[in-house]
Enzyme design. Sequence first.
Site, mmCIF file in Angstrom:
data_model
loop_
_atom_site.group_PDB
_atom_site.id
_atom_site.type_symbol
_atom_site.label_atom_id
_atom_site.label_comp_id
_atom_site.label_asym_id
_atom_site.label_seq_id
_atom_site.Cartn_x
_atom_site.Cartn_y
_atom_site.Cartn_z
ATOM 1 N N HIS A 1 2.730 8.870 0.585
ATOM 2 C CA HIS A 1 1.625 8.740 -0.379
ATOM 3 C C HIS A 1 2.037 9.506 -1.628
ATOM 4 O O HIS A 1 2.624 10.586 -1.526
ATOM 5 C CB HIS A 1 0.340 9.334 0.201
ATOM 6 C CG HIS A 1 -0.097 8.657 1.469
ATOM 7 N ND1 HIS A 1 -0.967 7.599 1.477
ATOM 8 C CD2 HIS A 1 0.248 8.860 2.762
ATOM 9 C CE1 HIS A 1 -1.161 7.188 2.735
ATOM 10 N NE2 HIS A 1 -0.428 7.944 3.534
ATOM 11 N N HIS B 1 5.906 6.825 6.338
ATOM 12 C CA HIS B 1 5.567 6.293 5.002
ATOM 13 C C HIS B 1 5.139 7.453 4.111
ATOM 14 O O HIS B 1 4.972 8.585 4.581
ATOM 15 C CB HIS B 1 4.451 5.242 5.114
ATOM 16 C CG HIS B 1 3.168 5.822 5.636
ATOM 17 N ND1 HIS B 1 2.869 5.869 6.970
ATOM 18 C CD2 HIS B 1 2.133 6.427 4.998
ATOM 19 C CE1 HIS B 1 1.695 6.470 7.131
ATOM 20 N NE2 HIS B 1 1.225 6.818 5.949
ATOM 21 N N HIS C 1 0.822 -1.222 0.000
ATOM 22 C CA HIS C 1 0.000 0.000 0.000
ATOM 23 C C HIS C 1 0.850 1.262 0.000
ATOM 24 O O HIS C 1 0.406 2.322 -0.401
ATOM 25 C CB HIS C 1 -0.928 0.031 1.211
ATOM 26 C CG HIS C 1 -1.857 -1.130 1.262
ATOM 27 N ND1 HIS C 1 -2.878 -1.277 0.363
ATOM 28 C CD2 HIS C 1 -1.896 -2.205 2.068
ATOM 29 C CE1 HIS C 1 -3.527 -2.406 0.632
ATOM 30 N NE2 HIS C 1 -2.940 -2.986 1.653
ATOM 31 N N HIS D 1 3.980 10.893 6.048
ATOM 32 C CA HIS D 1 3.325 10.764 7.351
ATOM 33 C C HIS D 1 4.271 10.118 8.350
ATOM 34 O O HIS D 1 4.787 9.029 8.078
ATOM 35 C CB HIS D 1 2.059 9.915 7.239
ATOM 36 C CG HIS D 1 0.963 10.582 6.476
ATOM 37 N ND1 HIS D 1 -0.018 9.898 5.813
ATOM 38 C CD2 HIS D 1 0.711 11.904 6.297
ATOM 39 C CE1 HIS D 1 -0.839 10.778 5.251
ATOM 40 N NE2 HIS D 1 -0.417 12.000 5.511
ATOM 41 N N GLU E 1 -2.433 13.589 0.293
ATOM 42 C CA GLU E 1 -3.755 13.255 0.842
ATOM 43 C C GLU E 1 -4.470 14.535 1.248
ATOM 44 O O GLU E 1 -5.564 14.827 0.769
ATOM 45 C CB GLU E 1 -3.603 12.285 2.019
ATOM 46 C CG GLU E 1 -3.008 10.962 1.569
ATOM 47 C CD GLU E 1 -3.465 9.784 2.393
ATOM 48 O OE1 GLU E 1 -3.212 9.777 3.610
ATOM 49 O OE2 GLU E 1 -4.090 8.869 1.811
ATOM 50 N N THR F 1 -6.373 4.952 5.837
ATOM 51 C CA THR F 1 -6.644 3.647 5.218
ATOM 52 C C THR F 1 -7.514 2.838 6.182
ATOM 53 O O THR F 1 -7.520 3.095 7.398
ATOM 54 C CB THR F 1 -5.340 2.873 4.929
ATOM 55 O OG1 THR F 1 -4.617 2.712 6.143
ATOM 56 C CG2 THR F 1 -4.492 3.590 3.899
HETATM 57 S S1 BO1 Z 1 -2.043 7.286 7.950
HETATM 58 O O1 BO1 Z 1 -0.886 7.977 8.449
HETATM 59 O O2 BO1 Z 1 -3.319 7.852 8.336
HETATM 60 N N1 BO1 Z 1 -1.982 7.225 6.358
HETATM 61 C C1 BO1 Z 1 -1.988 5.675 8.574
HETATM 62 C C2 BO1 Z 1 -2.843 4.752 8.046
HETATM 63 C C3 BO1 Z 1 -2.835 3.470 8.547
HETATM 64 C C4 BO1 Z 1 -1.982 3.109 9.569
HETATM 65 C C5 BO1 Z 1 -1.104 4.049 10.084
HETATM 66 C C6 BO1 Z 1 -1.109 5.339 9.574
HETATM 67 N N2 BO1 Z 1 -2.056 1.827 10.014
HETATM 68 C C7 BO1 Z 1 -1.513 1.343 11.234
HETATM 69 C C8 BO1 Z 1 -1.917 -0.107 11.392
HETATM 70 C C9 BO1 Z 1 -1.336 -0.674 12.657
HETATM 71 C C10 BO1 Z 1 0.154 -0.428 12.727
HETATM 72 C C11 BO1 Z 1 0.421 1.039 12.532
HETATM 73 C C12 BO1 Z 1 1.885 1.423 12.626
HETATM 74 O O3 BO1 Z 1 -0.118 1.480 11.291
HETATM 75 O O4 BO1 Z 1 -3.326 -0.163 11.470
HETATM 76 O O5 BO1 Z 1 -1.607 -2.058 12.736
HETATM 77 O O6 BO1 Z 1 0.660 -0.839 13.995
HETATM 78 O O7 BO1 Z 1 2.647 0.801 11.619
HETATM 79 ZN ZN ZN Z 2 -0.367 7.964 5.517
#
Ligand code: BO1
Ligand code: ZN
Length: 254
Positions: free
Chosen positions: A94, A92, A65, A117, A104, A192
């Site tokens: 986008h 990470h 992703h 992010h 985003e 997500t």
């Molecule tokens: S975000 O920054 O809003 N794009 C975003 C979206 C999804 C996650 C994190 C940031 N997911 C989560 C997972 C967890 C995991 C965590 C850290 O990221 O739901 O299982 O521990 O990696």
């Molecule tokens: Zn993100």
Amino acid sequence: NSISTQYMTSSEYTFLSGHPNCAGLRQSPVDLDSFRGPFAEFPPITLTGYDTLSSSSWNLQNNGHSVVASLPTGMVLSGAGLNGRYHAVQFHFHWGSAAKPGSEHSLNKLQFPMELHIVHYSSRYGSMSNAVRYGDGIAVLGVFLQVGGILQPLNLYTLGQQIVIPPMPLAALLPDVHQRGRFARYQGSLTTPSCDEAVVWTVFLQPISISLSQMEAFRNVQATESSSFPQRSMMNNNRPVQPVFGRSILIASS
Ligand code: BO1
Ligand code: ZN
């Protein structure tokens, strides 16, 4: 559904997800209006450990992703009106495609080519998996990336299905220290599924810079590692802006 999740981009996955959280009233991302506000004063942001040079390269792993780097313990975000201390766990990106910008959040209705992010959880809730259950459990720092510009470009290269950023302090991924008081603050969600409404967002208004060839490294990341299907680039892994539903998207006036 005939499309396997493994072969969906993040935005398709978000769109097709029936998770009820994703239709909630405090979803992310949103448009940020830096001219209209509402404006508010915030104490300075405090970043502990962000200036330490990492002992090795940052390896950004393709998780299907995005590309994600895990952070060592000891990087802590506080101040800026946040409720206590938040531990950094990962960062990470986008991104879009040649045809579409991939941030985003948007700033005054305009998207940037990419968005970074940095994800943190509150020390009061002990872990990421527990923190998603609380409205202030997670703090994400958002940074827009623009292409070119006068700022020092980010240094990165592709290695197989990883993107590698040579050793550098995490603070190098943030706007200049003098620009860090300029941000938007609001209560939102993970972007997500499962879209948990647990995120206090801090999105810096000043972008950082990346070169076109570096952005192309992201666009060349493959969405699947399967050999039984043709490979396909991971692109447009950004969720579209969501309704504000009466929330205050605050602009720091400092
Ligand atoms: S975000 O920054 O809003 N794009 C975003 C979206 C999804 C996650 C994190 C940031 N997911 C989560 C997972 C967890 C995991 C965590 C850290 O990221 O739901 O299982 O521990 O990696
Ligand atoms: Zn993100």
